[in-house]
Design an enzyme around this catalytic site. Structure first.
Site, mmCIF file in Angstrom:
data_model
loop_
_atom_site.group_PDB
_atom_site.id
_atom_site.type_symbol
_atom_site.label_atom_id
_atom_site.label_comp_id
_atom_site.label_asym_id
_atom_site.label_seq_id
_atom_site.Cartn_x
_atom_site.Cartn_y
_atom_site.Cartn_z
ATOM 1 N N ASP A 27 0.849 -1.184 0.000
ATOM 2 C CA ASP A 27 0.000 0.000 0.000
ATOM 3 C C ASP A 27 0.891 1.242 0.000
ATOM 4 O O ASP A 27 2.107 1.149 0.150
ATOM 5 C CB ASP A 27 -0.935 0.004 1.209
ATOM 6 C CG ASP A 27 -2.308 0.591 0.867
ATOM 7 O OD1 ASP A 27 -2.350 1.572 0.098
ATOM 8 O OD2 ASP A 27 -3.318 0.075 1.370
ATOM 9 N N TYR B 147 -15.968 4.839 -12.277
ATOM 10 C CA TYR B 147 -15.701 3.693 -11.408
ATOM 11 C C TYR B 147 -16.268 2.410 -12.011
ATOM 12 O O TYR B 147 -15.594 1.377 -12.063
ATOM 13 C CB TYR B 147 -16.311 3.943 -10.028
ATOM 14 C CG TYR B 147 -16.114 2.807 -9.058
ATOM 15 C CD1 TYR B 147 -14.878 2.590 -8.453
ATOM 16 C CD2 TYR B 147 -17.166 1.950 -8.738
ATOM 17 C CE1 TYR B 147 -14.696 1.543 -7.571
ATOM 18 C CE2 TYR B 147 -16.998 0.912 -7.851
ATOM 19 C CZ TYR B 147 -15.752 0.709 -7.263
ATOM 20 O OH TYR B 147 -15.579 -0.331 -6.386
#
Length: 265
Positions: free
Chosen positions: A47, A155
């Protein structure tokens, strides 16, 4: 279920295997990493940043939009664990709005993370996965890939691409012994969704609306998605490849009366 000895088979389901989870610092990614670890895997979380990642999870700082960084991260994980068996492509970002108001830069940003991030990480991991006897890739897709949701054009398009990419990769790598699947969650109760709610004029009303559009009447839990991901990643799911597993509280499959309420409260 436990065996005759009282042991739980799930605890050792991933024993001897190693896994990499992108977007692993919170939400679905962290829940998945923890569950894989509980079931015996060595797990690295990839991450942008971390805060108090629980042991024994291994944090790896990496931006999935940077190909060189992704390759280095995957090499580091494989070197640290002595191989790589499972890749969970969970890193993703959201976007609100329709086509009319979405700028080209927003399209590029979302696709860079949600689609190319999957491709980069998978590409870097393929040489290691080919050496594994239990190789699996699981992509976090979305119910938005299969049903039309308002104000989610960018999205939804990115997750539609993830769904198509999952099936294409499954076809390309079945001969390599690498299974490729995805989960398609509904609206999940994650930090990202909470940030959207916090930014709404009336968070309580907005949350109620999100819950109401799901037939069960509640948001999907990150742990519930994690269980689905671990199922698809498990050596026990040998017959599953090219599969999109819904974890959407019934959004894609149920058509209830307008007055229908959830039955799982």
């Amino acid at each position: 279920m436990t065996g005759a000895s009282g042991s739980n088979p799930a605890v050792s389901e991933f024993a001897g295997l190693s896994a990499l989870v992108t977007g692993g610092s919170s939400g679905i990614g962290l829940a998945t990493a923890r569950l894989l670890s509980e079931r015996g895997a060595q797990v690295a979380c990839v991450d942008l940043a971390f805060s108090n990642l629980p042991e024994p999870l291994v944090p790896v700082v990496c931006d999935v939009t940077d190909d060189a960084a992704v390759r280095a991260a995957v090499e580091y994980v494989a070197s640290t664990f002595g191989g790589l068996d499972v890749v969970v492509n969970n890193a993703g970002i959201g976007a609100q709005g329709g086509v009319e108001h979405a700028a080209d830069e927003q399209w590029r940003e979302v696709f860079e993370v949600n689609v190319l991030g999957v491709a980069r990480t998978s590409r870097a991991a393929l040489p290691m996965l080919r050496r594994s006897e239990h190789a699996a890739i699981v992509n976090t897709c979305s119910v938005a890939a299969e049903v039309g949701l308002p104000d989610r054009a960018v999205y939804s398009a990115s997750k539609g691409a993830v769904l198509a990419l999952t099936r294409a990769m499954a076809a390309d790598h079945v001969a390599d012994g690498i299974r490729v699947n995805c989960v398609t969650p509904g609206t999940a109760d994650t930090p990202w969704v909470q940030r959207l709610l916090d930014a709404a004029p009336d968070p309580a009303v907005e949350r109620a609306a999100l819950e109401a559009r799901q037939p069960t009447g509640r948001l999907v839990g990150a742990d519930q998605v994690a269980h689905a991901i671990c199922h698809l990643a498990s050596p026990a799911a040998l017959a599953s490849t090219g599969t999109a597993l819904p974890v959407d509280a019934g959004m894609s499959g149920l058509r209830l009366p307008a007055s229908g309420k959830g039955r799982y409260d």
